[in-house]
Motif scaffolding. Sequence first.
Motif, short mmCIF file in Angstrom:
data_model
loop_
_atom_site.label_atom_id
_atom_site.label_comp_id
_atom_site.label_asym_id
_atom_site.label_seq_id
_atom_site.Cartn_x
_atom_site.Cartn_y
_atom_site.Cartn_z
N VAL A 1 -3.45 16.17 0.21
CA VAL A 1 -4.09 17.49 0.31
C VAL A 1 -3.03 18.59 0.44
N VAL A 2 -2.07 18.38 1.33
CA VAL A 2 -1.02 19.38 1.56
C VAL A 2 -0.19 19.59 0.29
N ALA A 3 0.21 18.49 -0.34
CA ALA A 3 1.00 18.60 -1.57
C ALA A 3 0.17 19.27 -2.68
N SER A 4 -1.13 19.00 -2.72
CA SER A 4 -1.99 19.57 -3.75
C SER A 4 -2.05 21.09 -3.66
N VAL B 1 8.04 18.65 -4.17
CA VAL B 1 6.80 18.73 -3.40
C VAL B 1 6.39 17.35 -2.91
N GLN B 2 6.65 16.34 -3.73
CA GLN B 2 6.35 14.97 -3.33
C GLN B 2 7.02 14.62 -2.02
N GLN B 3 8.30 14.98 -1.88
CA GLN B 3 9.03 14.68 -0.65
C GLN B 3 8.49 15.46 0.54
N TRP B 4 7.99 16.67 0.30
CA TRP B 4 7.40 17.45 1.39
C TRP B 4 6.13 16.76 1.89
N GLY B 5 5.34 16.24 0.95
CA GLY B 5 4.15 15.51 1.34
C GLY B 5 4.49 14.24 2.10
N LEU B 6 5.55 13.54 1.64
CA LEU B 6 5.96 12.32 2.31
C LEU B 6 6.46 12.58 3.73
N ALA C 1 0.82 -1.21 0.00
CA ALA C 1 0.00 0.00 0.00
C ALA C 1 0.86 1.27 0.00
N THR C 2 1.89 1.30 0.84
CA THR C 2 2.75 2.49 0.89
C THR C 2 3.53 2.66 -0.41
N ASN C 3 3.94 1.55 -1.02
CA ASN C 3 4.66 1.65 -2.30
C ASN C 3 3.77 2.20 -3.40
N LEU C 4 2.50 1.75 -3.44
CA LEU C 4 1.58 2.23 -4.47
C LEU C 4 1.18 3.68 -4.22
N LEU C 5 0.84 4.00 -2.99
CA LEU C 5 0.38 5.35 -2.68
C LEU C 5 1.52 6.37 -2.74
N GLY C 6 2.72 5.93 -2.38
CA GLY C 6 3.86 6.84 -2.46
C GLY C 6 4.48 6.88 -3.84
N GLU D 1 7.30 2.10 7.54
CA GLU D 1 8.44 2.97 7.25
C GLU D 1 8.17 3.75 5.96
N VAL D 2 8.14 5.05 6.08
CA VAL D 2 7.98 5.94 4.92
C VAL D 2 9.22 6.81 4.85
N THR D 3 9.89 6.79 3.72
CA THR D 3 11.15 7.52 3.59
C THR D 3 10.94 8.85 2.89
N SER D 4 11.38 9.90 3.55
CA SER D 4 11.34 11.23 2.95
C SER D 4 12.72 11.86 3.05
N ALA D 5 13.12 12.57 2.00
CA ALA D 5 14.44 13.20 1.99
C ALA D 5 14.45 14.52 2.75
N VAL D 6 13.28 14.94 3.23
CA VAL D 6 13.16 16.25 3.89
C VAL D 6 12.52 16.05 5.26
N ALA D 7 13.11 16.68 6.28
CA ALA D 7 12.51 16.65 7.61
C ALA D 7 11.23 17.47 7.61
N LEU D 8 10.30 17.12 8.49
CA LEU D 8 8.99 17.78 8.50
C LEU D 8 9.08 19.29 8.71
N PRO D 9 9.90 19.81 9.64
CA PRO D 9 9.98 21.27 9.79
C PRO D 9 10.43 21.97 8.51
N THR D 10 11.42 21.38 7.84
CA THR D 10 11.90 21.96 6.58
C THR D 10 10.82 21.90 5.52
N ALA D 11 10.12 20.76 5.45
CA ALA D 11 9.05 20.60 4.47
C ALA D 11 7.95 21.63 4.71
#
Length: 240
Positions: free
Chosen positions: A138-141, A185-190, A48-53, A202-212
Motif C-alpha cells: 500500500v505504501v509503495a503503491s 520505491v521497492q526498497q522503501w516498501g521493504l 513466502a518472503t522471497n515470492l512476495l518480495g 529476515e527481510v533485507t532492505s537497502a534503506v533504513a525506515l526513517p530514510t525510506a
Amino acid sequence: MYDPTVARLTYRALLGRRRALILCALPALLLAIAVLVRVTGVADDNVATNLLGGFALATLVPLIGVIVGTGAIGPEIDDGSIVYLLSKPLKRSTIILTKLTVAVGVTFLFAALPVLLAGLIMVGGSQQIAVAYAIGTVVASVAYCTLFLLIGTISRNAVIIGLVYALVWEALFGSFVPGARTLSVQQWGLALVDRLVGSGVEVTSAVALPTAAVLLAVVTVGGTWYAVERLKVLTLAGEE
C-alpha cells in the motif's frame, strides 16, 4: 479536494474491459503461484518472503502502478479530452488529488489485496508476513501512483517511461545495484516490511525506515505538487 464526477470518469477509464483484463493478469499469476507453492508442500516463511518480495514488490506492484498511474490521466491528455475537464470550475489540485485517490484505490484492489491473499495462502498468519507485505505494498503503491501520474502529465510516452522504470530500474538496478537501491520505491516498501514482520523472518532492505519514510514523503508530496503545476500549464496552453 475530492470530486465525485472526476472520480467516476477516472474509475471508468481505469476499469474498462481491456485495461481490467491487463490489471487482473499479474495478480492472478501471483495467486496461482501461491496456490502451487501451498499444494506442493514447499511453503514456508522464507519461500513466502522471497515470492512476495522478489516478485510482488519488485515486479507486480510497479507494473500495476504504471498501468494505473499513467492511465488515470495520460489518455485524457493524449486525446485532448482533458481540456473539457479543465474547463470546469474545478481546482487543479482537486483534479489531481481525486485521480491520485482513485489510482491508489485501484492499486490496492489489484496489488495490495492479492499480496495479502497470496501470503495467507502460503503461510497463513505466520510472522505477520502477509499483513506486513500488504501494508508495504500500500505504501509503495502511493509513491508509484504519484510518480506515474506525474509522468503522465509530463510526457506522451508515459507508459514507455514507466515500463522502463519498473522493469529496468526497479526490477534490475533497484534490486542488485547498491547505489541505485537507495532510490528504489521497492526498497522503501521493504524497509517498512522489515519493521512489521516477526523477529523470526529476515527481510533485507537497502534503506533504513526513517530514510525510506522521508523519501516516500518527498516523492508523494513533491510529485503531487508538481503534477498540479503541470496541469496549470496545460490549462494555460489550452486557453491560448
